[in-house]
Design a protein around this motif. Structure first.
Motif, PDB file in Angstrom:
ATOM      1  N   VAL A  34       0.844  -1.197   0.000  1.00  0.00           N
ATOM      2  CA  VAL A  34       0.000   0.000   0.000  1.00  0.00           C
ATOM      3  C   VAL A  34       0.883   1.252   0.000  1.00  0.00           C
ATOM      4  O   VAL A  34       0.661   2.202  -0.772  1.00  0.00           O
ATOM      5  CB  VAL A  34      -0.947  -0.002   1.213  1.00  0.00           C
ATOM      6  CG1 VAL A  34      -1.656   1.340   1.353  1.00  0.00           C
ATOM      7  CG2 VAL A  34      -1.974  -1.127   1.089  1.00  0.00           C
ATOM      8  N   ARG A  35       1.885   1.269   0.862  1.00  0.00           N
ATOM      9  CA  ARG A  35       2.784   2.423   0.940  1.00  0.00           C
ATOM     10  C   ARG A  35       3.549   2.614  -0.360  1.00  0.00           C
ATOM     11  O   ARG A  35       3.758   3.749  -0.817  1.00  0.00           O
ATOM     12  CB  ARG A  35       3.764   2.235   2.098  1.00  0.00           C
ATOM     13  CG  ARG A  35       3.129   2.371   3.479  1.00  0.00           C
ATOM     14  CD  ARG A  35       4.141   2.036   4.548  1.00  0.00           C
ATOM     15  NE  ARG A  35       3.569   2.171   5.887  1.00  0.00           N
ATOM     16  CZ  ARG A  35       4.116   1.654   6.970  1.00  0.00           C
ATOM     17  NH1 ARG A  35       5.258   0.963   6.885  1.00  0.00           N
ATOM     18  NH2 ARG A  35       3.544   1.802   8.151  1.00  0.00           N
ATOM     19  N   LYS A  36       3.967   1.497  -0.960  1.00  0.00           N
ATOM     20  CA  LYS A  36       4.698   1.572  -2.223  1.00  0.00           C
ATOM     21  C   LYS A  36       3.830   2.196  -3.309  1.00  0.00           C
ATOM     22  O   LYS A  36       4.295   3.031  -4.099  1.00  0.00           O
ATOM     23  CB  LYS A  36       5.152   0.170  -2.639  1.00  0.00           C
ATOM     24  CG  LYS A  36       5.990   0.136  -3.907  1.00  0.00           C
ATOM     25  CD  LYS A  36       6.444  -1.278  -4.232  1.00  0.00           C
ATOM     26  CE  LYS A  36       7.278  -1.301  -5.505  1.00  0.00           C
ATOM     27  NZ  LYS A  36       7.709  -2.701  -5.841  1.00  0.00           N
ATOM     28  N   TYR A  91     -12.384  -6.341  -6.533  1.00  0.00           N
ATOM     29  CA  TYR A  91     -11.894  -7.724  -6.540  1.00  0.00           C
ATOM     30  C   TYR A  91     -10.546  -7.871  -7.233  1.00  0.00           C
ATOM     31  O   TYR A  91     -10.014  -8.970  -7.336  1.00  0.00           O
ATOM     32  CB  TYR A  91     -12.930  -8.702  -7.121  1.00  0.00           C
ATOM     33  CG  TYR A  91     -13.432  -8.436  -8.520  1.00  0.00           C
ATOM     34  CD1 TYR A  91     -12.792  -8.992  -9.616  1.00  0.00           C
ATOM     35  CD2 TYR A  91     -14.575  -7.675  -8.752  1.00  0.00           C
ATOM     36  CE1 TYR A  91     -13.264  -8.794 -10.896  1.00  0.00           C
ATOM     37  CE2 TYR A  91     -15.057  -7.472 -10.026  1.00  0.00           C
ATOM     38  CZ  TYR A  91     -14.391  -8.026 -11.102  1.00  0.00           C
ATOM     39  OH  TYR A  91     -14.864  -7.822 -12.376  1.00  0.00           O
ATOM     40  N   ASP A  92      -9.981  -6.769  -7.700  1.00  0.00           N
ATOM     41  CA  ASP A  92      -8.579  -6.777  -8.115  1.00  0.00           C
ATOM     42  C   ASP A  92      -8.078  -5.336  -8.064  1.00  0.00           C
ATOM     43  O   ASP A  92      -8.703  -4.441  -8.647  1.00  0.00           O
ATOM     44  CB  ASP A  92      -8.409  -7.339  -9.531  1.00  0.00           C
ATOM     45  CG  ASP A  92      -6.934  -7.466  -9.898  1.00  0.00           C
ATOM     46  OD1 ASP A  92      -6.259  -8.325  -9.303  1.00  0.00           O
ATOM     47  OD2 ASP A  92      -6.456  -6.707 -10.759  1.00  0.00           O
ATOM     48  N   GLY A  93      -6.970  -5.127  -7.353  1.00  0.00           N
ATOM     49  CA  GLY A  93      -6.391  -3.789  -7.254  1.00  0.00           C
ATOM     50  C   GLY A  93      -6.500  -3.176  -5.876  1.00  0.00           C
ATOM     51  O   GLY A  93      -6.385  -1.949  -5.734  1.00  0.00           O
ATOM     52  N   GLN A  94      -6.672  -4.013  -4.838  1.00  0.00           N
ATOM     53  CA  GLN A  94      -6.886  -3.440  -3.506  1.00  0.00           C
ATOM     54  C   GLN A  94      -5.677  -2.652  -2.997  1.00  0.00           C
ATOM     55  O   GLN A  94      -5.854  -1.676  -2.242  1.00  0.00           O
ATOM     56  CB  GLN A  94      -7.262  -4.541  -2.500  1.00  0.00           C
ATOM     57  CG  GLN A  94      -6.186  -5.579  -2.224  1.00  0.00           C
ATOM     58  CD  GLN A  94      -6.349  -6.207  -0.844  1.00  0.00           C
ATOM     59  OE1 GLN A  94      -6.515  -5.514   0.143  1.00  0.00           O
ATOM     60  NE2 GLN A  94      -6.309  -7.534  -0.791  1.00  0.00           N
ATOM     61  N   HIS A  95      -4.461  -3.025  -3.401  1.00  0.00           N
ATOM     62  CA  HIS A  95      -3.293  -2.285  -2.910  1.00  0.00           C
ATOM     63  C   HIS A  95      -3.179  -0.925  -3.587  1.00  0.00           C
ATOM     64  O   HIS A  95      -2.796   0.070  -2.952  1.00  0.00           O
ATOM     65  CB  HIS A  95      -2.024  -3.114  -3.112  1.00  0.00           C
ATOM     66  CG  HIS A  95      -1.956  -4.302  -2.204  1.00  0.00           C
ATOM     67  ND1 HIS A  95      -2.294  -5.569  -2.625  1.00  0.00           N
ATOM     68  CD2 HIS A  95      -1.648  -4.404  -0.889  1.00  0.00           C
ATOM     69  CE1 HIS A  95      -2.174  -6.412  -1.600  1.00  0.00           C
ATOM     70  NE2 HIS A  95      -1.783  -5.727  -0.543  1.00  0.00           N
ATOM     71  N   ARG A  96      -3.509  -0.858  -4.874  1.00  0.00           N
ATOM     72  CA  ARG A  96      -3.528   0.449  -5.544  1.00  0.00           C
ATOM     73  C   ARG A  96      -4.609   1.345  -4.934  1.00  0.00           C
ATOM     74  O   ARG A  96      -4.385   2.539  -4.694  1.00  0.00           O
ATOM     75  CB  ARG A  96      -3.775   0.253  -7.042  1.00  0.00           C
ATOM     76  CG  ARG A  96      -2.555  -0.303  -7.783  1.00  0.00           C
ATOM     77  CD  ARG A  96      -2.857  -0.513  -9.247  1.00  0.00           C
ATOM     78  NE  ARG A  96      -3.752  -1.645  -9.449  1.00  0.00           N
ATOM     79  CZ  ARG A  96      -4.579  -1.774 -10.489  1.00  0.00           C
ATOM     80  NH1 ARG A  96      -4.673  -0.800 -11.384  1.00  0.00           N
ATOM     81  NH2 ARG A  96      -5.319  -2.837 -10.616  1.00  0.00           N
ATOM     82  N   GLY A 126      -5.716   1.089  -1.916  1.00  0.00           N
ATOM     83  CA  GLY A 126      -5.229   1.449  -0.588  1.00  0.00           C
ATOM     84  C   GLY A 126      -4.231   2.593  -0.645  1.00  0.00           C
ATOM     85  O   GLY A 126      -4.192   3.455   0.246  1.00  0.00           O
ATOM     86  N   GLY A 127      -3.406   2.602  -1.707  1.00  0.00           N
ATOM     87  CA  GLY A 127      -2.473   3.704  -1.890  1.00  0.00           C
ATOM     88  C   GLY A 127      -3.195   5.022  -2.100  1.00  0.00           C
ATOM     89  O   GLY A 127      -2.785   6.069  -1.579  1.00  0.00           O
ATOM     90  N   LEU A 128      -4.308   4.964  -2.871  1.00  0.00           N
ATOM     91  CA  LEU A 128      -5.125   6.166  -3.053  1.00  0.00           C
ATOM     92  C   LEU A 128      -5.682   6.650  -1.718  1.00  0.00           C
ATOM     93  O   LEU A 128      -5.680   7.844  -1.424  1.00  0.00           O
ATOM     94  CB  LEU A 128      -6.278   5.880  -4.011  1.00  0.00           C
ATOM     95  CG  LEU A 128      -5.934   5.498  -5.458  1.00  0.00           C
ATOM     96  CD1 LEU A 128      -7.206   5.213  -6.237  1.00  0.00           C
ATOM     97  CD2 LEU A 128      -5.131   6.605  -6.128  1.00  0.00           C
TER      98      LEU A 128
END
Length: 398
Positions: free
Chosen positions: A59-61, A129-134, A136-138
């Motif tokens: 998430v931070r990345k 259902y795809d892209g939760q880390h991106r 999370g970054g937002l």
């Protein structure tokens, strides 16, 4: 694009019907995605949900990439408005042209391409259902700086999937493309197969039904009072010191393939196979108890031991049967496995000297058995164990 009319969100884009499923390819601003996103995290306690817990570092990345590196997001988040929410009071689909063609494709399970928009109420969830880390970054960036609210986020939005269909899309995307970790992927496959007869038939036809059968066996084995109770690590559950966990559930499940391929167990129910495994390992414990008392200090109940000892179980079963033993009784295995403590080999001790290890010491972490890593190493360890077993041929009576 985001417009607001009273309590309604509007997203405009390319609208299609793909085999009867409505989809919208569009952009939404970051604040809309953040305000409405949900992620269905797998809960090992209840078995509900299907996604891995978010990894904070990822998430931070993502946040640093979009902020410090001025990164773009060309790939869409895959999101869904769930079937339970798709009523006219909460969601409206507006088609720009060819309404009749659009409706026919939806009814007939056909295909259609056009443009339009969806309108939905403020309290609705967009299930990612795809892209939760991106995503999370937002969220992290939005909590730190308001000027990121209008960042255009590409989304591929399905309309009306239920949670089971959503889970299957997640599984297919992550196993055929980016690859979700095996522990969760296999657990999801088992969960889907329970509710989908066609999937069960397909797995059987492809000789992959052993995966779901293995998981069912592990679930049954966990219920039994025996050496494996409390030893399996679930998906989304971190190992902690002193928790007694020794092996990830999918690794143990994978080790069962040679057992489940035995003709005797091809049609056996999971509870029966689990009872045999419990008796087998209980018999091993009677022969060599030390590695079971402090299991985390030994590799017997880790990958090397589980894989190797399950490789030899078909031969053990043949010998037990030839002696008239019962497969569900631990005592039937003690005689067959009595020479297991005689395994020996050399390893480097704490003083840097080579020393011969045997018995329980053979199986200590960092000792001889630890060196049999990888498929080839575990195969060699299995052959070494096999050399200490009675040959089934020796028990044949003419």
């Amino acid at each position: 694009m985001r417009e607001q009319s009273l309590a309604t969100i509007q997203i405009v884009g390319a609208l299609c019907v793909q085999r009867g499923t409505r989809m919208l390819q569009a952009f939404a601003d970051a604040i809309t995605v953040s305000d409405h996103q949900e992620v269905d995290i797998f809960d090992p306690e209840t078995g509900e949900g299907y996604q891995r817990a978010p990894v904070t570092a990822r998430v931070r990345k993502a946040a640093r990439y979009y902020d410090e590196k001025k990164g773009r997001m060309p790939n869409p988040l895959l999101v869904n408005l769930r079937k339970v929410d798709m009523d006219e009071e909460r969601v409206v689909v507006v088609v720009d042209d060819d309404q009749a063609g659009y409706e026919k494709a939806v009814l007939d399970g056909g295909n259609w391409i056009g443009t339009g928009r969806i309108e939905f109420t403020e309290n609705l969830s967009l299930w990612i259902y795809d892209g939760q880390h991106r995503a999370g970054g937002l969220n992290q960036l939005l909590s730190e700086q308001e000027d990121f609210e209008d960042f255009p986020v590409p989304i591929s939005l399905t309309l009306g999937l239920d949670p089971g269909e959503e889970m299957r899309e997640f599984y297919e995307v992550n196993t055929n493309a980016a690859s979700v970790k095996t522990d969760l992927a296999w657990q999801l496959l088992t969960k889907m197969a329970e509710a989908d007869p066609e999937l069960r038939e397909m797995l059987a036809a492809e000789d992959r039904d052993w995966i779901t059968r293995a998981y069912a066996v592990v679930d049954e084995l966990e219920k039994l009072d025996g050496p494996w109770q409390g030893r399996f690590q679930e998906a989304n559950r971190r190992k902690t010191r002193g928790d007694g966990v020794t092996i990830p559930k999918p690794q143990f499940a994978r080790s069962l393939k040679p057992v489940l391929d035995m003709p005797s167990f091809k049609r056996a129910d999971a509870a029966t196979v689990a009872a045999v495994l419990n008796a087998y390992w209980s018999g091993i414990k009677q022969v060599m108890p030390e590695p079971f008392e402090e299991a985390s200090d030994y590799v017997l109940q880790k990958g090397n031991g589980a894989v190797a000892l399950h490789r030899v179980l078909p031969q053990v079963v043949e010998v037990v049967r030839s002696h008239g033993g019962r497969l569900g009784q631990p005592g039937a295995y003690t005689g067959v496995m009595k020479d297991l403590p005689t395994l020996e080999g050399e390893s480097v001790d704490n003083n840097g000297q080579l020393s011969t290890r045997s018995g329980a010491d053979f199986w200590k972490v960092g000792s001889v058995a630890s060196g049999f890593s990888g498929d080839a190493g575990r195969r060699r360890l299995g052959l070494l164990i096999q050399s200490r077993l009675p040959s089934p041929a020796e028990t044949i009576q003419l």
